[in-house]
Design a protein around this motif. Structure first.
Motif, PDB file in Angstrom:
ATOM      1  N   LYS A 109       0.842  -1.161   0.029  1.00 25.70           N
ATOM      2  CA  LYS A 109       0.132   0.010  -0.017  1.00 25.70           C
ATOM      3  C   LYS A 109       0.683   1.241  -0.116  1.00 25.70           C
ATOM      4  O   LYS A 109       1.023   1.592   1.084  1.00 25.70           O
ATOM      5  CB  LYS A 109      -0.830  -0.131   1.261  1.00 25.70           C
ATOM      6  N   PRO A 110       1.536   1.675  -1.087  1.00 26.53           N
ATOM      7  CA  PRO A 110       2.317   2.714  -1.314  1.00 26.53           C
ATOM      8  C   PRO A 110       1.680   4.142  -0.718  1.00 26.53           C
ATOM      9  O   PRO A 110       0.434   4.409  -0.880  1.00 26.53           O
ATOM     10  CB  PRO A 110       2.628   2.970  -2.848  1.00 26.53           C
ATOM     11  N   ALA A 111       2.378   4.760   0.140  1.00 27.06           N
ATOM     12  CA  ALA A 111       1.902   6.062   0.729  1.00 27.06           C
ATOM     13  C   ALA A 111       3.005   6.724   1.374  1.00 27.06           C
ATOM     14  O   ALA A 111       4.020   6.243   1.536  1.00 27.06           O
ATOM     15  CB  ALA A 111       0.574   5.696   1.817  1.00 27.06           C
ATOM     16  N   ILE A 112       2.753   8.045   1.744  1.00 18.91           N
ATOM     17  CA  ILE A 112       3.667   8.619   2.411  1.00 18.91           C
ATOM     18  C   ILE A 112       3.005   9.493   3.617  1.00 18.91           C
ATOM     19  O   ILE A 112       1.765  10.012   3.656  1.00 18.91           O
ATOM     20  CB  ILE A 112       4.159   9.993   1.452  1.00 18.91           C
ATOM     21  N   SER A 113       3.892   9.662   4.453  1.00 17.43           N
ATOM     22  CA  SER A 113       3.322  10.402   5.852  1.00 17.43           C
ATOM     23  C   SER A 113       3.217  11.870   5.596  1.00 17.43           C
ATOM     24  O   SER A 113       4.141  12.139   5.078  1.00 17.43           O
ATOM     25  CB  SER A 113       4.251   9.947   6.876  1.00 17.43           C
ATOM     26  N   ILE A 114       2.201  12.429   6.327  1.00 19.39           N
ATOM     27  CA  ILE A 114       2.034  14.039   6.351  1.00 19.39           C
ATOM     28  C   ILE A 114       3.365  14.531   6.684  1.00 19.39           C
ATOM     29  O   ILE A 114       3.637  15.532   6.524  1.00 19.39           O
ATOM     30  CB  ILE A 114       0.879  14.312   6.944  1.00 19.39           C
ATOM     31  N   GLN A 115       4.097  13.910   7.667  1.00 17.78           N
ATOM     32  CA  GLN A 115       5.452  14.626   8.234  1.00 17.78           C
ATOM     33  C   GLN A 115       6.447  14.217   7.591  1.00 17.78           C
ATOM     34  O   GLN A 115       7.614  14.708   7.916  1.00 17.78           O
ATOM     35  CB  GLN A 115       5.428  14.143   9.538  1.00 17.78           C
ATOM     36  N   SER A 125       1.084   8.563 -10.193  1.00 21.66           N
ATOM     37  CA  SER A 125       0.977   9.760 -10.678  1.00 21.66           C
ATOM     38  C   SER A 125       0.271  10.632  -9.419  1.00 21.66           C
ATOM     39  O   SER A 125       0.445  11.856  -9.716  1.00 21.66           O
ATOM     40  CB  SER A 125      -0.285  10.246 -11.963  1.00 21.66           C
ATOM     41  N   VAL A 126      -0.021  10.015  -8.657  1.00 18.61           N
ATOM     42  CA  VAL A 126      -0.746  10.657  -7.319  1.00 18.61           C
ATOM     43  C   VAL A 126      -0.167   9.579  -6.170  1.00 18.61           C
ATOM     44  O   VAL A 126      -0.226   8.387  -6.326  1.00 18.61           O
ATOM     45  CB  VAL A 126      -1.877  10.774  -7.285  1.00 18.61           C
ATOM     46  N   ILE A 127       0.403  10.198  -5.037  1.00 20.12           N
ATOM     47  CA  ILE A 127       0.937   9.626  -3.989  1.00 20.12           C
ATOM     48  C   ILE A 127      -0.126   9.705  -2.761  1.00 20.12           C
ATOM     49  O   ILE A 127      -0.188  10.819  -2.473  1.00 20.12           O
ATOM     50  CB  ILE A 127       2.230   9.840  -3.482  1.00 20.12           C
ATOM     51  N   PRO A 128      -0.729   8.827  -1.967  1.00 22.50           N
ATOM     52  CA  PRO A 128      -1.627   8.866  -1.143  1.00 22.50           C
ATOM     53  C   PRO A 128      -0.809   9.494   0.001  1.00 22.50           C
ATOM     54  O   PRO A 128       0.404   9.003   0.467  1.00 22.50           O
ATOM     55  CB  PRO A 128      -2.224   7.638  -0.844  1.00 22.50           C
ATOM     56  N   HIS A 183      -4.612   7.762   8.794  1.00 21.69           N
ATOM     57  CA  HIS A 183      -5.755   8.057   8.115  1.00 21.69           C
ATOM     58  C   HIS A 183      -5.513   8.706   6.864  1.00 21.69           C
ATOM     59  O   HIS A 183      -4.431   9.672   6.862  1.00 21.69           O
ATOM     60  CB  HIS A 183      -6.822   8.975   8.978  1.00 21.69           C
ATOM     61  N   TYR A 184      -6.100   8.413   5.791  1.00 20.52           N
ATOM     62  CA  TYR A 184      -6.082   9.126   4.495  1.00 20.52           C
ATOM     63  C   TYR A 184      -6.568  10.597   4.547  1.00 20.52           C
ATOM     64  O   TYR A 184      -7.485  10.848   5.096  1.00 20.52           O
ATOM     65  CB  TYR A 184      -6.930   8.356   3.339  1.00 20.52           C
ATOM     66  N   VAL A 185      -5.637  11.466   3.996  1.00 20.23           N
ATOM     67  CA  VAL A 185      -5.872  12.968   4.409  1.00 20.23           C
ATOM     68  C   VAL A 185      -5.948  13.622   2.815  1.00 20.23           C
ATOM     69  O   VAL A 185      -6.253  14.851   2.749  1.00 20.23           O
ATOM     70  CB  VAL A 185      -4.973  13.889   5.072  1.00 20.23           C
ATOM     71  N   GLY A 186      -5.516  12.759   1.775  1.00 16.82           N
ATOM     72  CA  GLY A 186      -5.250  13.595   0.479  1.00 16.82           C
ATOM     73  C   GLY A 186      -4.158  12.800  -0.423  1.00 16.82           C
ATOM     74  O   GLY A 186      -3.686  11.852  -0.022  1.00 16.82           O
ATOM     75  N   THR A 187      -3.643  13.651  -1.180  1.00 16.45           N
ATOM     76  CA  THR A 187      -2.636  13.186  -2.230  1.00 16.45           C
ATOM     77  C   THR A 187      -1.609  13.998  -2.638  1.00 16.45           C
ATOM     78  O   THR A 187      -2.085  15.463  -2.152  1.00 16.45           O
ATOM     79  CB  THR A 187      -3.271  12.298  -3.682  1.00 16.45           C
ATOM     80  N   VAL A 188      -0.482  13.804  -2.933  1.00 10.99           N
ATOM     81  CA  VAL A 188       0.592  14.536  -3.523  1.00 10.99           C
ATOM     82  C   VAL A 188       1.060  14.381  -4.950  1.00 10.99           C
ATOM     83  O   VAL A 188       0.983  13.177  -5.058  1.00 10.99           O
ATOM     84  CB  VAL A 188       1.760  14.632  -2.325  1.00 10.99           C
ATOM     85  N   THR A 189       1.034  15.081  -5.892  1.00 15.10           N
ATOM     86  CA  THR A 189       1.074  14.945  -7.209  1.00 15.10           C
ATOM     87  C   THR A 189       2.863  15.186  -7.457  1.00 15.10           C
ATOM     88  O   THR A 189       3.346  15.964  -6.815  1.00 15.10           O
ATOM     89  CB  THR A 189       0.296  15.762  -8.211  1.00 15.10           C
ATOM     90  N   MET A 190       3.315  14.435  -8.741  1.00 18.74           N
ATOM     91  CA  MET A 190       4.365  14.889  -9.208  1.00 18.74           C
ATOM     92  C   MET A 190       4.750  16.384  -9.434  1.00 18.74           C
ATOM     93  O   MET A 190       5.808  16.700  -9.027  1.00 18.74           O
ATOM     94  CB  MET A 190       4.728  14.143 -10.241  1.00 18.74           C
ATOM     95  N   ASP A 191       3.862  16.909  -9.911  1.00 19.26           N
ATOM     96  CA  ASP A 191       3.889  18.641 -10.168  1.00 19.26           C
ATOM     97  C   ASP A 191       4.115  19.358  -8.952  1.00 19.26           C
ATOM     98  O   ASP A 191       5.065  20.188  -8.768  1.00 19.26           O
ATOM     99  CB  ASP A 191       2.463  18.953 -10.832  1.00 19.26           C
TER     100      ASP A 191
END
Length: 221
Positions: free
Chosen positions: A72-78, A94-97, A104-112
């Motif tokens: 489950k690829p994702a990145i911490s908000i911190q 193209s989007v990283i959770p 908890h899921y809070v959004g995504t970050v894009t490569m842009d």
């Protein structure tokens, strides 16, 4: 810079009750090839669904019936910007959770957004030449490189390195605060640093002069 600064809320995640056809349409409308899958509670992150994966299932099958797998690829908000770039490189998303401290899921970050943050960190918006040096790995001393810049009244705004393990060579890229770095380049050469390239934007006056000279040459032909 932490990832929390780059979170985007414009991408709508997928939910278990949605059908494959609806999920594919959502990806198409949002111009992405994958989307995070979030439980009906809107914050439990279940995994990533990709366009290639969904194309293997019947259009009426619900997303919740498709195994997400343990990865489950994702990145911490911190997390920092470089952590996110590593996750992107490893997964080519193209989007990283993005997950908060409670996962908890809070959004995504894009490569842009990542590139935007990287550009700010590297001060690319600031005028100044970029000098590429090359040296053996055992000769790389950041303090010496910075000291020589200071002696020439040049401030280094950013330093990036690229290590070539096959030749044990380090390429060093220096973003400076000045366009005229000829004296510094000469100093580096005098201290036996190999200056591979100097990237300096042309000033408007120089550009205008060059265009004028080209016009005069054309007229005189």
């Amino acid at each position: 810079m932490v990832i929390g600064q780059f979170i985007s809320s414009r991408f709508v995640p997928l939910y278990p009750h949605q059908q494959v056809a609806e999920a594919l349409a959502s990806m198409h409308n949002q111009h992405v090839q994958e989307l995070p899958v979030v439980a009906e509670d809107h914050f439990t992150y279940l995994g990533i669904a990709t366009e290639a994966q969904l194309n293997d299932f019947p259009p009426t099958l619900r997303i919740g019936e498709i195994p997400m797998g343990e990865h489950k690829p994702a990145i911490s908000i911190q997390a920092n910007l470089f952590d996110a770039l590593r996750v992107y490189q490893q997964n080519q998303l193209s989007v990283i959770p993005v997950l908060d401290e409670a996962e908890h899921y809070v959004g995504t970050v894009t490569m842009d957004k990542l590139l935007e943050g990287l550009a700010k960190m590297m001060n690319v918006q600031e005028p100044g030449a970029i000098i590429q040096l090359q040296m053996a790995a055992h000769d790389y001393m950041l303090s010496d490189i910075a000291r020589l810049a200071e002696l020439n009244d040049v401030r280094i705004l950013n330093i990036s390195t690229l290590y070539d393990s096959t030749r044990d060579i380090v390429n060093v890229y220096l973003k400076t605060n000045r366009m005229d770095v000829q004296a510094l380049v000469a100093t580096y050469a005098r201290y036996h640093y190999q200056v591979v390239q100097v990237y300096a934007q042309e000033s408007p006056i120089d550009s205008l002069r060059d265009n004028y000279d080209m016009l005069m040459n054309y007229i005189n032909m």
